[in-house]
Design an enzyme around this catalytic site. Structure first.
Site, PDB file in Angstrom:
ATOM      1  N   LYS A  76       0.253   3.426  -3.002  1.00 52.15           N
ATOM      2  CA  LYS A  76      -0.900   4.325  -3.145  1.00 52.15           C
ATOM      3  C   LYS A  76      -0.512   5.802  -3.183  1.00 52.15           C
ATOM      4  O   LYS A  76      -1.034   6.576  -3.989  1.00 52.15           O
ATOM      5  CB  LYS A  76      -1.898   4.082  -2.009  1.00 52.15           C
ATOM      6  CG  LYS A  76      -2.612   2.739  -2.068  1.00 52.15           C
ATOM      7  CD  LYS A  76      -3.559   2.578  -0.879  1.00 52.15           C
ATOM      8  CE  LYS A  76      -4.472   1.374  -1.038  1.00 52.15           C
ATOM      9  NZ  LYS A  76      -3.766   0.092  -1.049  1.00 52.15           N
ATOM     10  N   TYR A 114     -11.513   1.105   3.099  1.00 56.31           N
ATOM     11  CA  TYR A 114     -10.229   0.832   2.437  1.00 56.31           C
ATOM     12  C   TYR A 114     -10.426  -0.220   1.365  1.00 56.31           C
ATOM     13  O   TYR A 114     -10.969  -1.296   1.643  1.00 56.31           O
ATOM     14  CB  TYR A 114      -9.238   0.339   3.488  1.00 56.31           C
ATOM     15  CG  TYR A 114      -7.787   0.521   3.139  1.00 56.31           C
ATOM     16  CD1 TYR A 114      -7.300   1.729   2.674  1.00 56.31           C
ATOM     17  CD2 TYR A 114      -6.888  -0.520   3.314  1.00 56.31           C
ATOM     18  CE1 TYR A 114      -5.958   1.896   2.383  1.00 56.31           C
ATOM     19  CE2 TYR A 114      -5.539  -0.364   3.043  1.00 56.31           C
ATOM     20  CZ  TYR A 114      -5.079   0.847   2.574  1.00 56.31           C
ATOM     21  OH  TYR A 114      -3.752   1.011   2.291  1.00 56.31           O
ATOM     22  N   SER A 159       0.792  -1.234   0.000  1.00 51.83           N
ATOM     23  CA  SER A 159       0.000   0.000   0.000  1.00 51.83           C
ATOM     24  C   SER A 159       0.821   1.281   0.000  1.00 51.83           C
ATOM     25  O   SER A 159       0.266   2.356  -0.221  1.00 51.83           O
ATOM     26  CB  SER A 159      -0.979  -0.008   1.178  1.00 51.83           C
ATOM     27  OG  SER A 159      -2.052  -0.887   0.909  1.00 51.83           O
TER      28      SER A 159
END
Length: 223
Positions: A5, A113, A2
């Site tokens: 991101k 999420y 992540s």
């Protein structure tokens, strides 16, 4: 995973700076397939997922803020059930099909999420006309000197790759050295697909702390 991101988010904000997109735009303006994604609406009498159309279109801002309605199969039983019923592959298959799952609620209704930033990666690709990895290499990695970050692992990177570990219910950690994202990936996943070093990522963080000023020039305006 992540940490990818934030890098994808920077690529979106470059588009905003250049006036090529607005965060209020419907994502379907750039990636029409997202308009076909339905909202999860419980199970039918046979225990199969039901869906309905969303009350409004998903915007780029919804995706940036994780308020579009997308989830992750490993956090959401509903997303997992939908994937299993529709034979949609796991997200770590790194395919476009893998992000075409279901919304868990209407866009803008709440936060969750999920694979929102993977969709933003497709927006970047649509506007730039290149794969996300190419865009990042030109507009982020080169200016910042991030020479060890990519969606495709180079031989040098592979030699230094850290092994992932899994924690069992009893707390014991077990190495899983063979767990690697598909190489080369079918899709550059904006939400989880990059490999890189801590040193490279710190160059990105320092760029943000220095109001967008990178090693070889400005990457983002301070505002």
């Amino acid at each position: 995973f992540s940490c990818t991101k934030a890098l994808t988010g920077a690529m979106v904000m470059q588009l905003v700076e250049e006036g090529l997109v607005s965060l209020d735009d419907a994502a379907s303006r750039y990636v029409p397939d997202i308009a076909a994604i339905q909202v999860y609406d419980g199970l039918d009498a046979d225990g199969l997922p039901k869906t309905r159309p969303p009350r409004r279109a998903v915007t780029l801002n919804d995706l940036m803020l994780h308020t579009a309605g997308f989830g992750y199969e490993f956090f959401s039983p509903e997303d997992l059930a939908y994937r299993q019923a529709k034979n949609i592959p796991t997200l770590i298959a790194n395919t476009y099909e893998a992000i075409q799952s279901v919304l868990l609620f209407d866009p803008g209704e709440r936060w969750n999420y999920g694979c929102n930033i993977d969709w933003l990666g497709k927006v970047v690709e649509a506007v730039r006309g290149k794969r996300l990895g190419e865009v990042m290499a030109e507009r982020l990695f080169a200016p910042l000197g991030m020479n060890d970050t990519a969606f495709v692992i180079t031989p040098s990177m592979m030699q230094r790759r850290a092994s992932l570990h899994m924690r069992a219910a009893d707390g014991k950690l077990t190495p899983v050295p063979d767990l690697v994202l598909p190489q080369p990936p079918e899709m550059d996943m904006g939400g989880h697909g990059l490999y890189g070093t801590v040193g490279d990522y710190m160059k990105f963080i320092r760029m943000l702390l220095n109001d967008g000023d990178g090693a070889n020039g400005r990457v983002l305006r301070a505002e």
